[in-house]
Design a protein around this motif. Structure first.
Motif, short mmCIF file in Angstrom:
data_model
loop_
_atom_site.label_atom_id
_atom_site.label_comp_id
_atom_site.label_asym_id
_atom_site.label_seq_id
_atom_site.Cartn_x
_atom_site.Cartn_y
_atom_site.Cartn_z
N LEU A 181 34.63 38.18 43.19
CA LEU A 181 34.62 37.71 41.81
C LEU A 181 34.73 38.88 40.84
N SER A 182 34.07 39.98 41.12
CA SER A 182 34.16 41.15 40.24
C SER A 182 35.59 41.66 40.13
N LEU A 183 36.29 41.71 41.25
CA LEU A 183 37.69 42.15 41.24
C LEU A 183 38.56 41.14 40.50
N LEU A 184 38.34 39.85 40.77
CA LEU A 184 39.14 38.80 40.13
C LEU A 184 39.00 38.84 38.61
N GLN A 185 37.79 39.08 38.13
CA GLN A 185 37.55 39.08 36.68
C GLN A 185 38.27 40.23 35.97
N GLN A 186 38.59 41.28 36.70
CA GLN A 186 39.22 42.45 36.08
C GLN A 186 40.75 42.34 36.02
N LEU A 187 41.32 41.33 36.64
CA LEU A 187 42.78 41.25 36.73
C LEU A 187 43.44 40.96 35.39
N VAL A 188 42.69 40.45 34.43
CA VAL A 188 43.26 40.14 33.13
C VAL A 188 43.71 41.39 32.39
N HIS A 189 43.13 42.54 32.73
CA HIS A 189 43.44 43.78 32.03
C HIS A 189 44.83 44.30 32.44
#
Length: 281
Positions: A217-225
């Protein structure tokens, strides 16, 4: 009124057409998707042969037709030739191209999408390790989902609106992901003590298509950048291990299946990527 027009475009699809031609699908920032015949492109002596290859960017002069337009002049500006030298990168580029073809519009400006596909193809060319392929694909797909208007909710529960924070201290911590609801769903925790806190309502199992752990989830949340997430900056040291490449595979698969659900598309190149990945892991 002139029957010709000029534009810049990148070739995203090419198939044989008639005896000596190619039929190409081009993404243009000004006109969106253009399907056009490249006359004589299958002849070795044709000047247009190399300019109708996948991922070649041309300045084009196009003749309008009743059913199909016709390319009468092409001057190459750039290409991603290094993708063809690595089967994994080539398949990844074709996968992203298929994705763009599923969301791009005809006869409408697609400048943001045009710039985005070029940016991600450029990144694929620079990858040095095949293990990082899925992380780049995951971010590319996430960015395309934003443009398509179906970006998943990755910070709050789709059912309650509650902001969800990862718990690295609990190795059993999980969060659900629902294609139908459009993102995260907080799961009922069977370890809740009813004497200390109220148990969450039980979630219908048919809503949950996937479960993510804290790292995923931590990795997934950063993909927007814009930039690819750097695990060393967002994960505790204990979680920086050899399992990260496998987690990126899971995240890419999650986004792929989510995209197929919402777009009604199938990405054939993804099968080759999966086959190559199975040889590595």
């Amino acid at each position: 009124m002139s029957r010709t027009y000029k534009t810049t475009g990148i070739v995203l699809k090419r198939i044989p057409f008639k005896e000596a031609d190619h039929l190409v699908t081009i993404l243009s920032p000004e006109f969106g998707l253009i399907r056009a015949v490249v006359p004589g492109a299958r002849k070795h002596t044709s000047r247009l042969s190399g300019r109708s290859e996948l991922f070649v960017i041309n300045d084009l002069l196009i003749l309008k037709g009743r059913s199909l337009d016709r390319i009468i002049q092409a001057d190459t500006l750039n290409s991603y030739s290094r993708l063809s030298k690595d089967l994994g990168k080539l398949a990844a580029g074709q996968y992203l191209a298929e994705f763009v073809l599923s969301i791009a519009s005809d006869k409408q400006p697609q400048r943001e999408l045009y710039e985005l596909i070029n940016e991600h193809l450029h990144r694929l060319e620079k990858i040095s390790s095949s293990h990082s392929l899925h992380s780049h694909l995951a971010q590319g797909v996430f960015h395309f989902l934003i443009i398509a208007g179906v970006m998943p909710q990755v910070h709050t529960c789709c059912l309650t609106g509650e902001t969800l924070s990862v718990d690295f201290n609990n190795p059993h911590w999980r969060v659900g992901f629902s294609f139908e609801e459009g993102g995260l769903i907080k799961l009922t925790n069977p370890e809740f003590s009813l004497s200390t806190q109220q148990e969450s309502p039980r979630i219908p199992q048919y809503l949950i298509n996937w479960q993510l752990n804290a790292v995923e989830l931590s990795l997934l949340q950063q993909l927007v950048h814009f930039d690819l997430p750097q695990p060393t900056k967002i994960l505790p040291p204990d979680y920086l291990n050899d399992s990260l490449p496998t987690m990126w595979v899971r995240i890419e698969h999650l986004l792929r299946n989510y995209a197929q659900y919402h777009l009604g598309a199938t990405f054939r190149s993804a099968d080759l990527i999966d086959s190559l990945s199975s040889l590595e892991f």
